[in-house]
Design an enzyme around this catalytic site. Structure first.
Site: not given
Ligand code: MIG
Length: 819
Positions: A427, A430, A503
């Site tokens: 996650d 980016e 998201d």
């Molecule tokens: O700032 O890990 O897109 O799927 O549940 C949010 C928490 C961070 C973004 C991801 C989402 C995930 C969430 N993350």
């Protein structure tokens, strides 16, 4: 600022480099110089080096390189200085043909392969591509051009093509906009876009590859450039398509069609395909931010089994960690992860955990210490560490573009693998930083020895993170296939990971956006993609959740996920009636698993996309150019998700040919629009006549029991149709040594008889001995069946769905059914 102790300069950056950077940024004279776009001029020179031709206007140079009969690469170098060749997207650029010719005419040069000719106009340096019948497929509207970047060095580089009146455009990854991109201007800059809106741009991924379709003929353009890139498909000017980059070299591949499918397959010859995923990864996954503590996860698992809803994977979001430190456990919530994961695994669940790139600045934390000691974290231009706040608080970030850092990162998974974690969810790559969004532009990256600023590395950062994760898992898991998911990515990321669309929101509009995004990712070289089923933020109604599960069955990656501040969101959360429907559809996913798995093989081996939008099936028909709701999963099954609240039917287009309604077995002739009933417990699904669809009996998870007899749904056809089925161990790399079976079926009928042939290749031995063939749609009552020359003895009566069931040996060659 105690941790802030840079010990000298990182080896790859010299004091001279720094000096130069500072001059560039601060020089007021350079800064004030008026910037002009410079267009390539008249061609004055040409020379050949192997499969490349280099043309020059006396200042800039352009390289035309034959990659294969159907792929030609173009590069432009202002002042004739080519950058060293290196690409994260195209790991190896082999020359694949030996035969091509170079000719000179009065007004132009021509480089021709068997199928394509690339022309270079002498007068104005415009480049065009033509097929063998001299039809111009793609042409420069004006010569390539560039503009000096006084701040960072290098150039902004541009290419402008003619846009034809009826030309349509597809691809570019995850754009949440209309499927056909004509009339849009879009950019690629990986961005954390929580609750993104329709048409929002850019999102999480950068896939600078598009497919054009003009008068029934397709070609592709892949601009391999990792800087921020821009595409304008007749938005600014109806007669122009432009693509440009904020730095780096202008280099693009022209990829010949004429079919969209050919373009995608050829794009995969450059950037690679997805490896075969472990088959469990194709099952249903249940995720949420977050399931904790352990008792909660156990309850969840029990519920699935008790309610008999199949499921293969459960997820741990960031709360499993100790203060969000990657590679640690919160021992209060999960006192004994190994034991817990073992118990879940005994019950048929794989455990997948999340990992973020931000490493907490904490001298008592081994990951930070190792990274710091080895200088693995990214630095700013003046050598300070890149710091930003994310979930753990103040963080530093590994430079995943450094191969040594990637290797280190891979080793960090050792403990997670040892406790039994089966997959890793990448996650925030980016990379995402609270407040500022991402890194500042000046952050330096090693970029596999081709160093550059964050402007150049930003779009590949996430891909290199998941690459490190994938390679690490592969080593640690021995011969087992790793399972990874990533949010960010660049072209080629499919070699290392599946993706989810990020998201999204629990709205009907997002259900539709998700359907388009998955189709778009599929034709953009990213086959293994899915949306957060139900929508990440917000609350879906039960109806919306169920419709999303239905789309999920035909999403290559099927995972429900939801944000922490929402109500619980499991298949049973909306009452018993909807639970039954959700179960029915998740069971459908499990029945179709062998078909889905075979489709992944077809992708891996041959580069076919997994989801195929209708325009790709029938590109010759202009009425399909803006269709975006119907698609096939693999070659045989067409689906049309229901995307509207309260709908009990929907209008859809069925492509040409004969089809069967999956539910009723009714035959329908395609090539037309029709209204199809679609109450909430159903969705429009059609199967091509002549298909042989492999099926598993319903299981609660992929290895629940050994399949004792393979089921095949065999659909009658009165023209010849080929199908195939792939099987192997399901979770090792043995398929790379031919330990698999690829079975080809041919079906044909003539109203009085039907013929089914099978041929088998490969070295795998399945455990079962027989097939249960369910013959659907016979236009006659069978009186006799012959299997490999011998009369078949058994019941030939139709069952309640008008099917004849035949039990035959798995190695049969030929089944003949007679009236
Ligand atoms: O700032 O890990 O897109 O799927 O549940 C949010 C928490 C961070 C973004 C991801 C989402 C995930 C969430 N993350």
């Amino acid at each position: 600022m105690k941790e802030q102790e840079p010990k000298g300069l990182p080896i790859e950056i010299t004091a001279e480099d720094l000096e130069q950077d500072i001059q560039h940024v601060n020089n007021p004279i350079v800064g004030l110089k008026p910037i002009e776009k410079k267009y390539l001029g008249k061609v004055t020179e040409v020379r050949q080096e192997n499969n490349r031709y280099i043309f020059s206007d006396g200042d800039a140079s352009v390289e035309i390189r034959v990659v294969s009969d159907e792929i030609i690469k173009v590069r432009m170098a202002p002042h004739s200085v080519f950058l060293e060749e290196f690409s994260y997207a195209v790991p190896k650029l082999d020359q694949r043909v030996a035969v091509f010719t170079f000719t000179e005419e009065d007004d132009k040069y021509a480089v021709s392969t068997n199928t394509v000719t690339c022309f270079i106009n002498k007068e104005d340096f415009r480049i065009s591509f033509a097929d063998n019948e001299s039809n111009i497929i793609n042409e420069d509207f004006q010569a390539m051009h560039y503009e000096e970047n006084v701040q960072f060095g290098g150039y902004y580089v541009y290419c402008t093509k003619t846009c034809f009146p009826e030309e349509s455009f597809y691809g570019l990854g995850d754009k949440p906009t209309d499927f056909n991109l004509r009339g849009k201007r879009l950019q690629n800059w990986n961005s954390d876009t929580y609750s993104f809106a329709k048409h929002q741009d850019p999102l999480y991924r950068s896939i600078p590859f598009y497919i054009s379709l003009n008068k029934g003929v397709a070609h592709g353009i892949f601009m391999d450039n990792t800087f921020k890139t821009h595409f304008d498909f007749a938005q600014e000017d109806n007669g122009k398509t432009s693509f440009w980059a904020d730095g780096g070299e202008l280099q693009y591949y022209y990829i010949h069609g004429p079919h969209m499918m050919d373009v995608v397959k050829r794009y995969h010859t450059l950037t690679g395909t997805h490896k075969l995923p472990p088959i469990w990864a194709l099952g249903y996954h249940q995720c949420r931010w977050s399931y904790y503590p352990e008792s909660k996860l156990k309850d969840l698992a029990d519920n699935f089994r008790k309610r008999k809803i199949p499921c293969d994977a459960l997820y741990l979001d960031i709360d499993y960690m100790d203060g969000y430190r990657c590679f640690t456990w919160n021992k209060k919530y999960f006192p004994n992860p190994k034991k817990m994961i073992k118990e879940l695994s005994d019950d048929g669940f794989k455990t997948v955990v999340i990992i973020d790139p931000g490493i907490k600045v904490d001298n008592n934390y081994w990951v930070f210490k190792e990274g710091k000691e080895n200088k693995y974290f990214c630095r700013r231009s003046d050598d300070y560490f890149m710091e930003g706040h994310v979930w753990p608080g103040r963080c530093q970030f590994p430079d995943f573009t450094n191969p040594e850092v990637r290797q280190w990162w891979g080793t960090l998974f050792k403990e997670l693998v040892e406790v039994g974690v089966a997959g890793v969810w990448n996650d925030m790559n980016e990379p995402a930083v609270f407040g500022s969004g991402t890194f500042p532009d000046d952050v330096r990256h090693q970029y596999d020895g081709h160093r550059g600023s964050h402007r150049k590395a930003h779009n590949v950062y996430g891909m290199q993170m998941v690459r490190a994760t994938y390679d690490g898992l592969k080593l640690l898991q021995k011969n087992k296939r790793p399972f990874t998911i990533t949010r960010a990515g660049y072209a080629g990321v499919q070699r290392y990971s599946s993706v989810w669309t990020g998201d999204n929101v629990a709205t009907w509009e997002h259900l539709k956006i998700g359907s388009i995004q998955m189709q778009r990712l599929s034709v953009s070289g990213i086959p293994f993609a899915g949306t957060d089923i139900g929508g990440f933020s917000g609350e879906p109604s039960g109806e919306l959740f169920t419709r999303w599960i239905q789309l999920g069955v035909f999403s290559p990656f099927m995972r429900a996920h939801s944000a922490g501040d929402t109500a619980e969101r499991e298949p049973w959360s909306f009452g018993p009636e909807l639970e039954d429907i959700n179960r029915k559809f998740i069971e459908l996913r499990y029945k179709l698993l062998p078909y889905i798995y075979s489709t992944f093989w077809e992708h891996h081996r041959y580069g076919f996309p997994i989801l195929r939008p209708v325009v790709m099936i029938e590109q010759h028909n202009p009425t399909n150019h803006y269709r975006e709701d119907e698609f096939t999963f693999g070659d045989k099954i067409l689906v049309c998700p229901v995307l509207e609240e309260g709908a009990t039917s929907r209008r859809l287009y069925l492509p040409e040919g004969q089809w069967f309604d999956y539910w009723t077995h009714e035959t329908i002739t395609g090539g037309k629009e029709l209204d199809v009933l679609a109450p909430l417990d159903s969705m429009p699904i059609f199967v091509k006549a002549g298909s042989v669809i492999p099926e598993f009996p319903v299981m609660q998870h992929v290895n629940e029991f050994e399949v004792e007899e393979m089921i095949f749904q065999v659909y009658y056809s009165d023209y010849e149709v080929n199908s195939f089925y792939f099987e192997d161990h399901g979770d090792t790399f043995a398929y790379e040594q031919d330990i698999y079976l690829e079975k080809k079926f041919v079906v044909n009928g003539d109203k009085k008889s039907m013929l089914i042939k099978q041929s088998i290749e490969g070295l795998f031995t399945p455990r079962y001995e027989t097939y249960d063939l369910k013959i659907i749609g016979l236009p006659f009552k069978p009186s006799k069946v012959v299997v490999d020359g011998k009369d078949y003895i058994g019941d030939l009566a139709f069952d309640d769905l008008k099917r004849v069931r035949l039990k035959v040996n798995k190695n049969f060659r030929q089944v003949q059914i007679f009236k």
